[in-house]
Design an enzyme around this catalytic site. Structure first.
Site, mmCIF file in Angstrom:
data_model
loop_
_atom_site.group_PDB
_atom_site.id
_atom_site.type_symbol
_atom_site.label_atom_id
_atom_site.label_comp_id
_atom_site.label_asym_id
_atom_site.label_seq_id
_atom_site.Cartn_x
_atom_site.Cartn_y
_atom_site.Cartn_z
ATOM 1 N N TYR A 18 -2.055 -18.960 -7.476
ATOM 2 C CA TYR A 18 -1.415 -18.532 -8.799
ATOM 3 C C TYR A 18 -0.782 -19.896 -9.288
ATOM 4 O O TYR A 18 0.384 -19.748 -9.576
ATOM 5 C CB TYR A 18 -0.810 -17.474 -8.602
ATOM 6 C CG TYR A 18 -1.360 -16.004 -8.634
ATOM 7 C CD1 TYR A 18 -1.547 -15.638 -10.051
ATOM 8 C CD2 TYR A 18 -1.536 -15.352 -7.619
ATOM 9 C CE1 TYR A 18 -2.354 -14.464 -10.237
ATOM 10 C CE2 TYR A 18 -2.315 -14.160 -7.788
ATOM 11 C CZ TYR A 18 -2.820 -13.708 -8.882
ATOM 12 O OH TYR A 18 -3.400 -12.513 -9.167
ATOM 13 N N TYR A 145 -0.555 -3.614 -10.615
ATOM 14 C CA TYR A 145 -1.223 -4.521 -10.075
ATOM 15 C C TYR A 145 -1.623 -3.904 -8.682
ATOM 16 O O TYR A 145 -0.651 -3.435 -7.901
ATOM 17 C CB TYR A 145 -0.206 -5.854 -9.846
ATOM 18 C CG TYR A 145 -0.920 -6.959 -9.113
ATOM 19 C CD1 TYR A 145 -1.762 -7.668 -9.470
ATOM 20 C CD2 TYR A 145 -0.432 -6.972 -7.593
ATOM 21 C CE1 TYR A 145 -2.319 -8.810 -8.792
ATOM 22 C CE2 TYR A 145 -1.098 -7.816 -6.798
ATOM 23 C CZ TYR A 145 -2.181 -8.751 -7.388
ATOM 24 O OH TYR A 145 -2.542 -9.812 -6.600
ATOM 25 N N ASP A 251 -0.643 3.158 -3.791
ATOM 26 C CA ASP A 251 -0.451 1.698 -3.353
ATOM 27 C C ASP A 251 0.981 1.563 -3.222
ATOM 28 O O ASP A 251 1.642 0.934 -4.053
ATOM 29 C CB ASP A 251 -0.999 0.896 -4.650
ATOM 30 C CG ASP A 251 -1.036 -0.437 -4.318
ATOM 31 O OD1 ASP A 251 -0.257 -0.973 -3.288
ATOM 32 O OD2 ASP A 251 -1.511 -1.608 -5.000
ATOM 33 N N LYS A 280 1.737 -5.732 3.522
ATOM 34 C CA LYS A 280 2.988 -6.797 3.154
ATOM 35 C C LYS A 280 4.038 -6.472 4.685
ATOM 36 O O LYS A 280 4.010 -7.204 5.565
ATOM 37 C CB LYS A 280 3.920 -6.387 2.040
ATOM 38 C CG LYS A 280 2.765 -7.047 0.965
ATOM 39 C CD LYS A 280 3.442 -7.107 -0.574
ATOM 40 C CE LYS A 280 2.953 -7.558 -1.591
ATOM 41 N NZ LYS A 280 2.658 -9.029 -1.742
HETATM 42 C C1 LIG Z 1 1.257 -3.244 -5.244
HETATM 43 C C2 LIG Z 1 0.485 -4.177 -4.625
HETATM 44 N N1 LIG Z 1 -0.950 -3.824 -4.420
HETATM 45 C C3 LIG Z 1 -1.647 -4.796 -3.741
HETATM 46 C C4 LIG Z 1 -1.203 -6.015 -3.393
HETATM 47 C C5 LIG Z 1 -2.176 -7.114 -2.831
HETATM 48 O O1 LIG Z 1 -1.832 -7.615 -1.733
HETATM 49 P P1 LIG Z 1 -2.215 -8.781 -0.919
HETATM 50 O O2 LIG Z 1 -1.752 -10.101 -1.953
HETATM 51 O O3 LIG Z 1 -1.721 -8.688 0.537
HETATM 52 O O4 LIG Z 1 -3.721 -8.708 -1.072
HETATM 53 C C6 LIG Z 1 0.177 -6.487 -3.764
HETATM 54 C C7 LIG Z 1 0.653 -8.011 -3.848
HETATM 55 O O5 LIG Z 1 1.573 -8.271 -4.294
HETATM 56 C C8 LIG Z 1 0.959 -5.599 -4.414
HETATM 57 O O6 LIG Z 1 2.166 -5.859 -4.771
#
Ligand SMILES: Cc1ncc(COP(=O)(O)O)c(C=O)c1O
Length: 438
Positions: A18, A145, A251, A280
């Site tokens: 990014y 996202y 998610d 995470k």
């Molecule tokens: C809600 C959500 N889902 C999925 C992801 C993607 O995770 P990764 O960056 O570990 O692939 C993120 C990343 O910021 C996120 O905030």
């Protein structure tokens, strides 16, 4: 010959995520970290107020997690997970399913948030195929996202990042995300929620028998600017999908492991998803690891006499023992350090400070959910194109505070080890920022 610095070598050989490499300033070299503090190569320290891209929970280099990883590395660092298993993965699966009181009972391991989402989408799609129904559409929410792999991008297509990749995406229908903030009129919130649910109902009716699943970031949309919705909305969404037997995918890659005040955001709404994605904070922010956990009924639809019904998905490092050992140590810390109580205290400070901000009357949409506090910084332009973001970032970095605004959205998402004093220091700086820069 002069030895090249790390930054010189970085500039020559590294491509950062990014980042517009042509115009971005050189990256800052971080050499070590402890607790909530990062130390740069020049010795300057920065308070990590974004938990290093929302991953760290208990503080950097926590000795117990570091020790668990070291011990595991000396015993078994990695083994193929198809046809083989190991204690850290099995113990972690047991502990995670216990956190859902067995309502979510099957743990599928992968590597990061994006792959956890990818697996969830595949699970939902093939669940219907295995039942003999052809359902290929998904519902997601505007601004959501879900990661950067193709399926996750499709679900997060309105996040604004992925225009270049549109040809790679599949069909996803979007419903509006009804926002809430601290001083927002309840009638306005309810009107937005109704609008969203009406849109959802229309999609469910139009594509009856074709929708494989729906995905949402529960309570807080992270990347789109820490936008928050009420638990009541999540309940209504769940009610509609559940009545139609459509899997709800939550998610919780960002919201999981205490960020929103409870261990998981959906527990604030008292709903049980069909599938949940976690990453995470799973390893306390130490190692890349993720899980997609589903209900037993969904898992059972993949059972059959031959491979056709099986889930054809897996990664080289699936269920990496080091990641699992870190995750087990992190879960232990929730008990031994009474982490959820600390999270409540962080939320109290956020609420006290955000409501006392001097320019409360301006439309900053102050919002707090657990350890996450956010506001829209007054700016000519909104979103990622806003020039306010880099200006704010520099302002705070100069004060030794690592804050990385999302466009004009200023937010705090600290590791839970942050002290009251450190947190107040951040809020004092936000106060100054509002009076000097807005
Ligand atoms: C809600 C959500 N889902 C999925 C992801 C993607 O995770 P990764 O960056 O570990 O692939 C993120 C990343 O910021 C996120 O905030």
């Amino acid at each position: 010959m002069k030895k090249e610095s790390i930054i010189d070598l970085d500039r020559k050989h590294v491509w950062h995520p990014y980042t517009q490499e042509l115009t971005a300033p050189p990256p800052m070299e971080i050499v070590k970290a402890k607790g909530a503090w990062l130390t740069a190569a020049d010795g300057k320290q920065y308070l990590d107020l974004i938990s290093s891209w929302w991953v760290n929970l208990h503080g950097h280099a926590h000795p117990l997690i570091a020790q668990a990883i070291a011990e595991q590395a000396a015993r078994l660092e990695q083994v193929i997970f198809a046809g083989f298993t190991h204690a850290p993965a099995v113990r972690l699966a047991k502990q995670l399913t216990d956190l859902f009181q067995g309502k979510l009972s099957r743990v599928f391991y992968s590597d990061d948030g994006s792959t956890a989402v990818e697996v969830a989408l595949k699970m939902a799609l093939q669940f219907w195929q295995n039942k003999g129904e052809d359902r290929t559409r998904f519902i997601a929410f505007e601004g959501g996202y879900h990661g950067d792999t193709a399926g996750a991008m499709s679900a997060g297509k309105s996040s604004g990042f992925f225009d270049a990749f549109k040809p790679m995406m599949f069909q996803v229908d979007l419903a509006p995300f009804p926002q809430t903030w601290l001083n927002r009129d309840v009638s306005e919130i309810e009107a937005d929620e109704k609008n969203s649910l009406d849109a959802l109902d229309a999609l469910l009716e139009k594509h009856e028998g074709k929708i494989a699943g729906a995905i949402i970031e529960p309570l807080v949309q992270g990347a789109s600017g820490m936008k928050m919705c009420r638990p009541e909305f999540l309940q209504k969404l769940y009610g509609r999908l559940n009545a139609l037997g459509i899997p709800l995918i939550l998610d919780e890659v960002m919201t999981g492991f205490g960020r929103t005040g409870k261990m998981f955001a959906h527990q604030k709404a008292d709903v049980t998803p069909d599938i949940i994605c976690l990453s995470k904070g799973l390893t306390g922010g130490f190692l890349p690891l993720s899980v997609t956990i589903c209900k037993e009924e969904l898992y059972k639809s993949f059972l059959g006499e031959n491979f056709a019904k099986a889930l054809a998905h897996g990664h080289s490092f699936t269920a990496n023992p080091l990641g699992c050992a870190a995750a087990l140590a992190s879960l232990d810390l929730f008990e031994t350090e009474n982490t959820l109580a600390r999270i409540t205290e962080i939320e109290k400070i956020h609420l006290e400070r955000i409501t006392a901000l001097p320019i409360h009357s301006k439309n900053i949409k102050p919002r707090v959910c657990g350890t996450i506090a956010a506001l829209d910084f007054p700016s000519e332009k909104e979103g990622y194109c806003s020039e306010t973001g880099p200006k704010l970032k520099n302002f705070f970095m100069e004060k030794g505070l690592m804050i990385r605004p999302l466009g004009n959205v200023l937010y705090l998402l600290p590791p839970y080890c942050i002290t009251d004093k450190e947190l107040h220091q951040a809020w004092d700086a936000i106060n100054d920022g509002l009076s000097q820069l807005s």
